[in-house]
Each structure stands twice: as C-alpha cells, then as structure tokens.
Design a protein around this motif. Sequence first.
Motif, mmCIF file in Angstrom:
data_model
loop_
_atom_site.group_PDB
_atom_site.id
_atom_site.type_symbol
_atom_site.label_atom_id
_atom_site.label_comp_id
_atom_site.label_asym_id
_atom_site.label_seq_id
_atom_site.Cartn_x
_atom_site.Cartn_y
_atom_site.Cartn_z
ATOM 1 N N ASP A 1 -17.836 -14.314 32.756
ATOM 2 C CA ASP A 1 -18.993 -13.743 32.073
ATOM 3 C C ASP A 1 -18.647 -12.500 31.270
ATOM 4 O O ASP A 1 -19.436 -12.068 30.415
ATOM 5 C CB ASP A 1 -20.085 -13.389 33.093
ATOM 6 C CG ASP A 1 -20.661 -14.626 33.774
ATOM 7 O OD1 ASP A 1 -20.506 -15.725 33.205
ATOM 8 O OD2 ASP A 1 -21.230 -14.491 34.868
ATOM 9 N N ARG B 1 -19.649 -18.967 30.244
ATOM 10 C CA ARG B 1 -20.412 -17.878 30.866
ATOM 11 C C ARG B 1 -21.832 -18.367 31.122
ATOM 12 O O ARG B 1 -22.332 -19.269 30.435
ATOM 13 C CB ARG B 1 -20.405 -16.633 29.989
ATOM 14 C CG ARG B 1 -21.125 -16.786 28.669
ATOM 15 C CD ARG B 1 -20.934 -15.582 27.761
ATOM 16 N NE ARG B 1 -21.580 -15.777 26.464
ATOM 17 C CZ ARG B 1 -21.285 -15.077 25.376
ATOM 18 N NH1 ARG B 1 -20.334 -14.125 25.427
ATOM 19 N NH2 ARG B 1 -21.922 -15.304 24.241
ATOM 20 N N ARG C 1 -25.900 -17.255 31.866
ATOM 21 C CA ARG C 1 -26.958 -16.249 31.824
ATOM 22 C C ARG C 1 -28.274 -16.957 32.118
ATOM 23 O O ARG C 1 -28.898 -17.530 31.221
ATOM 24 C CB ARG C 1 -27.008 -15.557 30.460
ATOM 25 C CG ARG C 1 -25.758 -14.733 30.163
ATOM 26 C CD ARG C 1 -25.739 -14.223 28.745
ATOM 27 N NE ARG C 1 -24.552 -13.418 28.470
ATOM 28 C CZ ARG C 1 -24.215 -12.964 27.265
ATOM 29 N NH1 ARG C 1 -24.978 -13.248 26.214
ATOM 30 N NH2 ARG C 1 -23.122 -12.241 27.106
ATOM 31 N N GLY C 2 -28.662 -16.935 33.397
ATOM 32 C CA GLY C 2 -29.885 -17.629 33.803
ATOM 33 C C GLY C 2 -29.767 -19.118 33.563
ATOM 34 O O GLY C 2 -28.848 -19.774 34.059
ATOM 35 N N THR D 1 -29.090 -20.487 30.734
ATOM 36 C CA THR D 1 -28.294 -20.688 29.513
ATOM 37 C C THR D 1 -26.809 -20.646 29.859
ATOM 38 O O THR D 1 -26.344 -19.730 30.542
ATOM 39 C CB THR D 1 -28.602 -19.602 28.464
ATOM 40 O OG1 THR D 1 -29.988 -19.672 28.113
ATOM 41 C CG2 THR D 1 -27.747 -19.800 27.218
ATOM 42 N N ARG E 1 -23.873 -23.483 23.059
ATOM 43 C CA ARG E 1 -24.895 -22.909 23.948
ATOM 44 C C ARG E 1 -25.786 -24.038 24.457
ATOM 45 O O ARG E 1 -26.377 -24.785 23.661
ATOM 46 C CB ARG E 1 -25.722 -21.855 23.226
ATOM 47 C CG ARG E 1 -26.894 -21.306 24.047
ATOM 48 C CD ARG E 1 -27.386 -19.989 23.485
ATOM 49 N NE ARG E 1 -26.394 -18.932 23.691
ATOM 50 C CZ ARG E 1 -26.434 -17.737 23.089
ATOM 51 N NH1 ARG E 1 -27.407 -17.465 22.227
ATOM 52 N NH2 ARG E 1 -25.502 -16.844 23.347
#
Length: 688
Positions: free
Chosen positions: A192, A201, A203-204, A206, A220
């Motif tokens: 991350d 990485r 992020r929640g 995502t 993404r």
Amino acid sequence: MTATRANQKSIFQLASRHEPKGDQPQAIDGICKALAAGDRHHVLLGVTGSGKTFTMANVMARYNRPTLVMAPNKTLAAQLFSELRELFPHNAVEYFISYYDYYQPEAYVPSTDTYIAKDSAINEDIDKMRHNATMALFERPDVIIVASVSCIYGLGSPSSYAKLVVELAKGQRMDRDDLLRALIDVQYSRNDANFSRGNFRVRGDTVDVLPANQRDEAIRVEFFGPEIDRLTLIDALTGKSIREVDHLSIYPNSHYVTDRRDTRQIVKEILKDLGERLREFRARGQLVEYQRLEQRTMHDIEMFEHLGFCPGIENYSRYLNGNPPGAPPPTLLDYFPKDFLTIIDESHITVPQLNGMFRGDRARKQVLVDHGFRLPSALDNRPLNFDEFLGRVHQVVYVSATPSAFEMQASGGHYSEQIIRPTGLVDPQIEIKPAKDQVDVLFGEIKKTVAAGGRVLITTLTKKMAEDLAQFYADAGIKVRYLHADIESLERIELLRDLRRGDYDVLIGINLLREGLDLPEVQLVAVMDADKEGFLRSRSSLIQIVGRAARNADGRVIFFADRITQSIKECLDETNRRREKQVAYNKEHNISPKTILKAIPEDLRVIYGLQKEDAPLVGAAAKSRMDEAQFKNVQQLEKEITKKTREMRKAAAELDFEKAAGLRDEVAHLRDLLLRAGEAPDAIGTGS
C-alpha cells in the motif's frame, strides 16, 4: 502457405512509401513460393545494404502468420526491433531478450572448493517487454517478436501461464478478497506504500493493480458488495482516471507460476526425488553432499509451500510443468501457434550459437548436481538443444550475406539471392596495403576521410590493440572510441548512434563490427592484420567486414596484409563477382549509386527508462537551454524534475522517442543544476 491463407486479407499492415526494387521483388517472390510449397528451410543470400529487412517485412505481410525474428546479439536485435516497429506501426512488434543487466550464474569449482552463488540484476523494463511479448501471443494474431537467442531458454509453461490469467469484467460476481487471493496466487504482492510493477494496493472496496506488463498505467477495480462495479485504467503515479473499460485480463507477474491446488503434488514429487538422491549420496559416502542437498532443498520447499515461489524456482521448473526427466523445457517458441514463421538473421553466427548453448549450460549444472548443490531436476532448466529447436519451428528463413554449409544443406541448396541494391550501391573496392606501417598509414587515411565528412571503422585482433590504438589516435587529435565485449549492451548501441551523429569520427572494435550494423555514414573500413588467418579473418568474417562500407557511395576498404591468404582471395573473388553484377545492372538501368539515407534511431535507454551518467545536452535541451533563473528554490527544481521524468516515461511508453529524448536531456540538465545547487546554494535563481 495454403491457398486459403493466400486468399485471406493480410493481418500485417506494412507501412512504407517505398516499393521493392533491385533484387528485392524476385527475392520476395522466391521466398514466398518456397513457403507456399511447404519448404521447411529456405535461405536469403543478401548482401549488406540490399534491404534484407524490408524484403523480410514484405514476406511477413504476405505469409500472414505470427513471426519470430532471431538475432545473434542484443545490438542487432535492437536495430531490427526499431526498423520493424516503423514498418508495422499498427501491429504488435515486441522485443524479447535476456532481462539481466548483470548475470553471474550459479557455479561450483571443485578444484578450489569454491561455490559461486547466482547474482543478477534484472532490468524491470526489459522484463515488462518480455511480458508484453507473451501476452501479445495470447491475445493477437498479428505478432512479430524480435528476440535474441535467449528465447530458447526455459520459460514457464504457456498452459499454466494462461490458466492463471485473472479475468475481470464489469458486473462480474466476485468478492474483493477473492480478487486479492487470485492476485497473490499469480505472484503479485500487496504494497500500500510503494505502488510499483507487480504490486497491488487496497483502499476499502477499491483495489489498484499495476500489471507485470505496465509501468505507468494501472488498473482500478471498484467493488459494490460481491460485484465488480467499475473497471478503470488510471495513471499509476497520480491516480488520475484515463478511461473506463468493460473487461480486462491481468496476466501473472512471473512466467514461472503454478496453480496452488497443484502445490502439494509438486512438493511430493520433489521430496521423492530428494530422498532417492540422498540415498545415493549416503551409499557412496558423500556425507557433505548429503547434508548440503538436504538443507538447501528443504529450505526451498518450505518457501514454496508458504509463498508459491522460492529463489531459484527455475531449477524446479520440471515439476511445475509436469514434464518427465530429460524432457525439453517450455520456451518462448511454445507460446507461438504451431505454424509460425521463424526468420534467423545473420544465420551464419546465430545458428552456431543455437547449437552450442545447450552443451555449455549442461556442463556447468552437472557439476552443481554432482556436488549436492542442486537436484538432478536442475539439469532440465536449460536451453533447447539444436534438434529440439528445429523440431519446434515450423518454417525457417535463414538470412545472411555468407550462409554456412548447414543453412545451404538444410534448404537443399535452394536459395533466393539479393545482390542488387535499390540504391544502386556496389560493393566497395578493396585495397591491399602492407601491414608493416599500418598504424601510420591508416592515420593519414583517417584524416582524409574525416575531412570529407565520413566516418571510419577499424577492426583489430585483440581488445588491448583496440584500446591502445584508440589512445594513440586520440593523443594525435582524432575523435575516437573503442568497442568490445566488456562494454555493456546499451552502451554499445549508444556508441554506434553517437558515431552516426558525428560525436566522434572513428570507432575501433574486434568482432563487433561485422554483422548487420547499419552505418551509412561510414566511408572507410580498415582491417588491421588482415593476413592473420583464423575466425576473425576467415572468408565469412572478411566479407561481413567489407559490407560495413557498402552503404555509402564513397565507401572503400583497406586490408593491411603482407600476403594474400586463402580467405582474402576468396573474399576478393566474391566481392568482384558481386560488383560485376551490380555495375552491369546499374549500367543497364542508368542508375547512379546513392548513399543510403536513414534516420538515426533513438537510444534504447529511452525505451528502458535508463539515464546515462554525464549525458551531453542534445536535442531540445541543446536548442533551448532551460532558464535557470525561473527556479526560486531547490523544491521547485525537484518538482520540475519529477514532472519532466513522468512526461519522459509517458512519451517512451507511447514510442514517441524524439519527444522522450528531448525530455531526457532536459531532465539531465535539471539534475546537473540541482547538483550544483547543492554545492553552491546561491546558484538557484542567479543563472550561474
């Protein structure tokens, strides 16, 4: 070529404003007829400067099949790659060479009890290009791959590689954690903090992934519950959205991957072979080897069980691929469809390389196996032997100005000849001068050639002579460089480019100035000690050396020799035969020879994202030097360097080499300014 394929619209779009001329039309027809008749081997005997690459490009477009183009070294591979990229801008032209900047293979010297561990430095950008090559073969039919002979070394199984591709689609039912597990299974790592190639990485809901074949464009994946809500391509550095897509594929981060469900069976097979080998060592009383092999192999197994990977995993590739002992490993050739075309450039030296790589590799690894450093399975991590190579290629065209006996025999004596050059250029005249005062006589010839605006190539017999001669002429005021095997690959390419550009006038080398180098500015080629019979002064070598002067209308060659050897005589005879045919053709068609005009290709360092130390300011930076006064402090300067570096990499990725080169030079200037700012803080903003 079947009648059906011949009637198909070509998937290759040859982009050139030139039409085949000289001997090119009959050579193209001859090769295509041989391929259509099902001939497995054919020879193109083409003289230097006759446009063999353009001929082969026309053959590829007509043959209409994925093509492997093999070159004997990275320098020639880079040249072919650049030329084919220009000729086929709408097709997938890829580059596949060894991805090591430095490589020290694992070895053991029994006489001194010295173990040498494997040491290497992988070039990430070349590795990315290798992944691009294999991916293109899975996804497109219009693929041309330019490769060095490293393409016959073991690579991961194409079936395992394809089976573990992670397929994603908008609206697909998939839990976020399932995606993370799938990425880990294909050797991606979660990071991350440092988002780089081969990492992802989270992020929640995502997940961002930077694929193995990308440097700046990431993926993404946004989830809404147990469903993929959106797929977006983003800038890896800024996170800015580029475009949305409906589906995409994420290929494994390594060619050596295996299904996690097979891990237990793989470990079981390794342990079985380990047990058998340990019993052999114990029976022979080789207790040191017993302990060594047990410790090293168990450590590898433990890592493999937990991570699905271990250092030196290629030595266990037989188990990963499910091959029996002694079976040939999968290679790049196995990623091609069965009826692909193979073109071997400079075949007179590429074929012997293909023939000899297996034996050298086997001898080194056998010592490691005998002394307990590796299981016998390490012997199956190897290049193909020559018979295995021939068994995997469908149809082969050998391209050379001096084909060897093997190529001629393999083709049944059938070949296409390309002696007439489209430019009307004829083979250069060869002068014989005494070797006694060759250094002084050559000095005068260099002065005359440089005064006329030409460049000079000199070939010597030894590295020391090349260096000493370069120093002698440099002291005499000549702008000279030397080139030999100790100079790394990218630096060699840059030296040749700088010669063409006029940064210096004379290049001295040993065996690196023979095959394939495209240097139309060269007016004089000098061969020192031409009468010293041997590999470097054989008939084939001399003819190849003479060819370096065949791209310039004023080209000439000097052999410094005190006697006419058999090799010199055969070289003179062949050159005169070609000249007679070329001169007669020019006279019949009223053609005046013209020097080849060819743009200077950009440095491959731009493609690889490397920056030469102490790079001279050229291009955009030389034309409009940056206004140093615009930077009020070091922070502004560092920000500008980051911005320009990002723009440079983007331009290189888009193959806009001219723009990338200009940006590279601007970055070099800014870094120099930053360095001086560190030494003298007042430098920023003063224009000093």
